[in-house]
Design a protein around this motif. Structure first.
Motif, PDB file in Angstrom:
ATOM      1  N   SER A  61      53.033  42.127  49.588  1.00 24.05           N
ATOM      2  CA  SER A  61      54.260  42.049  50.381  1.00 24.05           C
ATOM      3  C   SER A  61      53.962  41.780  51.854  1.00 24.05           C
ATOM      4  CB  SER A  61      55.073  43.341  50.230  1.00 24.05           C
ATOM      5  OG  SER A  61      54.393  44.435  50.791  1.00 24.05           O
ATOM      6  N   THR A  62      52.773  42.181  52.332  1.00 22.22           N
ATOM      7  CA  THR A  62      52.415  41.930  53.726  1.00 22.22           C
ATOM      8  C   THR A  62      51.853  40.526  53.930  1.00 22.22           C
ATOM      9  OG1 THR A  62      51.897  44.268  54.026  1.00 22.22           O
ATOM     10  CG2 THR A  62      51.031  42.757  55.674  1.00 22.22           C
ATOM     11  N   LEU A  63      50.887  40.135  53.103  1.00 18.50           N
ATOM     12  CA  LEU A  63      50.192  38.861  53.295  1.00 18.50           C
ATOM     13  C   LEU A  63      50.696  37.737  52.398  1.00 18.50           C
ATOM     14  CD1 LEU A  63      46.508  40.135  53.542  1.00 18.50           C
ATOM     15  CD2 LEU A  63      48.073  39.593  55.401  1.00 18.50           C
ATOM     16  N   GLY A  64      51.415  38.081  51.356  1.00 19.01           N
ATOM     17  CA  GLY A  64      51.835  37.066  50.395  1.00 19.01           C
ATOM     18  C   GLY A  64      50.829  36.967  49.262  1.00 19.01           C
ATOM     19  N   THR A  65      51.063  36.037  48.351  1.00 19.64           N
ATOM     20  CA  THR A  65      50.142  35.878  47.226  1.00 19.64           C
ATOM     21  C   THR A  65      48.817  35.319  47.733  1.00 19.64           C
ATOM     22  OG1 THR A  65      51.036  33.691  46.796  1.00 19.64           O
ATOM     23  CG2 THR A  65      51.948  35.497  45.521  1.00 19.64           C
ATOM     24  N   PRO A  66      47.701  35.748  47.148  1.00 21.65           N
ATOM     25  CA  PRO A  66      46.398  35.288  47.626  1.00 21.65           C
ATOM     26  C   PRO A  66      46.164  33.819  47.286  1.00 21.65           C
ATOM     27  CG  PRO A  66      46.133  36.645  45.690  1.00 21.65           C
ATOM     28  CD  PRO A  66      47.577  36.707  46.055  1.00 21.65           C
ATOM     29  N   THR A  67      45.291  33.199  48.051  1.00 21.35           N
ATOM     30  CA  THR A  67      44.901  31.828  47.771  1.00 21.35           C
ATOM     31  C   THR A  67      44.147  31.773  46.451  1.00 21.35           C
ATOM     32  OG1 THR A  67      44.649  31.498  50.151  1.00 21.35           O
ATOM     33  CG2 THR A  67      43.756  29.807  48.730  1.00 21.35           C
ATOM     34  N   VAL A  68      43.211  32.709  46.270  1.00 23.40           N
ATOM     35  CA  VAL A  68      42.398  32.770  45.057  1.00 23.40           C
ATOM     36  C   VAL A  68      42.220  34.220  44.671  1.00 23.40           C
ATOM     37  CG1 VAL A  68      40.154  32.205  44.034  1.00 23.40           C
ATOM     38  CG2 VAL A  68      41.109  30.713  45.776  1.00 23.40           C
ATOM     39  N   ARG A  69      42.347  34.505  43.395  1.00 21.00           N
ATOM     40  CA  ARG A  69      42.013  35.837  42.884  1.00 21.00           C
ATOM     41  C   ARG A  69      40.602  35.769  42.311  1.00 21.00           C
ATOM     42  NH1 ARG A  69      47.149  38.884  41.914  1.00 21.00           N
ATOM     43  NH2 ARG A  69      48.775  37.410  42.453  1.00 21.00           N
ATOM     44  N   GLY A  70      39.952  36.925  42.177  1.00 22.06           N
ATOM     45  CA  GLY A  70      38.597  36.956  41.652  1.00 22.06           C
ATOM     46  C   GLY A  70      38.481  36.218  40.328  1.00 22.06           C
ATOM     47  N   THR A  71      37.380  35.512  40.146  1.00 19.14           N
ATOM     48  CA  THR A  71      37.196  34.701  38.950  1.00 19.14           C
ATOM     49  C   THR A  71      37.053  35.538  37.693  1.00 19.14           C
ATOM     50  OG1 THR A  71      36.092  33.038  40.295  1.00 19.14           O
ATOM     51  CG2 THR A  71      35.782  32.892  37.936  1.00 19.14           C
ATOM     52  N   PHE A  72      36.253  36.580  37.743  1.00 17.23           N
ATOM     53  CA  PHE A  72      35.980  37.353  36.544  1.00 17.23           C
ATOM     54  C   PHE A  72      36.768  38.653  36.474  1.00 17.23           C
ATOM     55  CE2 PHE A  72      32.201  34.768  37.365  1.00 17.23           C
ATOM     56  CZ  PHE A  72      32.218  34.010  36.207  1.00 17.23           C
ATOM     57  N   SER A  73      37.366  39.057  37.571  1.00 22.36           N
ATOM     58  CA  SER A  73      38.214  40.239  37.556  1.00 22.36           C
ATOM     59  C   SER A  73      39.276  40.075  38.633  1.00 22.36           C
ATOM     60  CB  SER A  73      37.395  41.505  37.815  1.00 22.36           C
ATOM     61  OG  SER A  73      36.954  41.526  39.148  1.00 22.36           O
TER      62      SER A  73
END
Length: 169
Positions: A61-73
């Motif tokens: 809610s503060t930064l928005g959705t991430p550019t990339v989430r972790g590949t394996f977790s």
């Protein structure tokens, strides 16, 4: 003769203006530009994330959705921003690069926050060789004309003929 010269003046002014306009447009097309690729950082919002207090929902809610989430977790979220200088004919050149990595524990609470910049960026050069594959290497003309003579004049698929079909028909 004087009438002909006076009639040509408006056209020559338009011609000169057209040339000046065309030169101005072509020169401006050669100028450098900058563009931001990825996440647009707000330093105050990024600094507002606190380890041990914020969770996944508050970070999103503060930064928005991430550019990339972790590949394996899903335990690390990356917010990536790159400012590049774009010059005509050349590859874009990174002028500013920032990665904010937010790590979460098993319960979803922020565990650590890391910042990376242009000095942490690494250039990766892929290998330029070719991977050998099984089979034959056929050229352009072999691909086009390779099927000539392969078909022995048999009836097309679905045409009535006796005994040669896959199910004995």
């Amino acid at each position: 003769m004087v009438d002909k010269i006076s009639n040509m003046k408006p056209y020559s002014k338009i011609g000169k203006m057209t040339i000046v306009l065309a030169l101005g447009i072509s020169i401006s097309a050669c100028s450098n530009s900058r563009s931001i690729r990825g996440y647009v950082f707000d330093a105050e919002l990024a600094d507002a994330i606190t380890a041990g207090i914020d969770n996944r929902q508050s970070v999103e809610s503060t930064l928005g959705t991430p550019t990339v989430r972790g590949t394996f977790s899903n335990d690390v979220w990356y917010y990536v921003s790159t400012t590049v200088k774009v010059r005509p004919v050349f590859w874009p050149e990174a002028k500013e690069h920032r990665v904010l990595a937010v790590g979460f524990n098993e319960s979803g609470i922020v565990e650590k926050i890391e910042n990376f910049d242009l000095s942490d960026m690494q250039v990766i050069n892929p290998v330029g060789g070719k991977t050998k594959t099984r089979g034959t290497n056929i050229g352009f003309f072999q691909q086009i004309f390779g099927s000539l003579g392969r078909f022995g004049g048999q009836a097309p698929v679905g045409a009535p003929q006796g005994g040669n079909g896959p199910n004995g028909s």
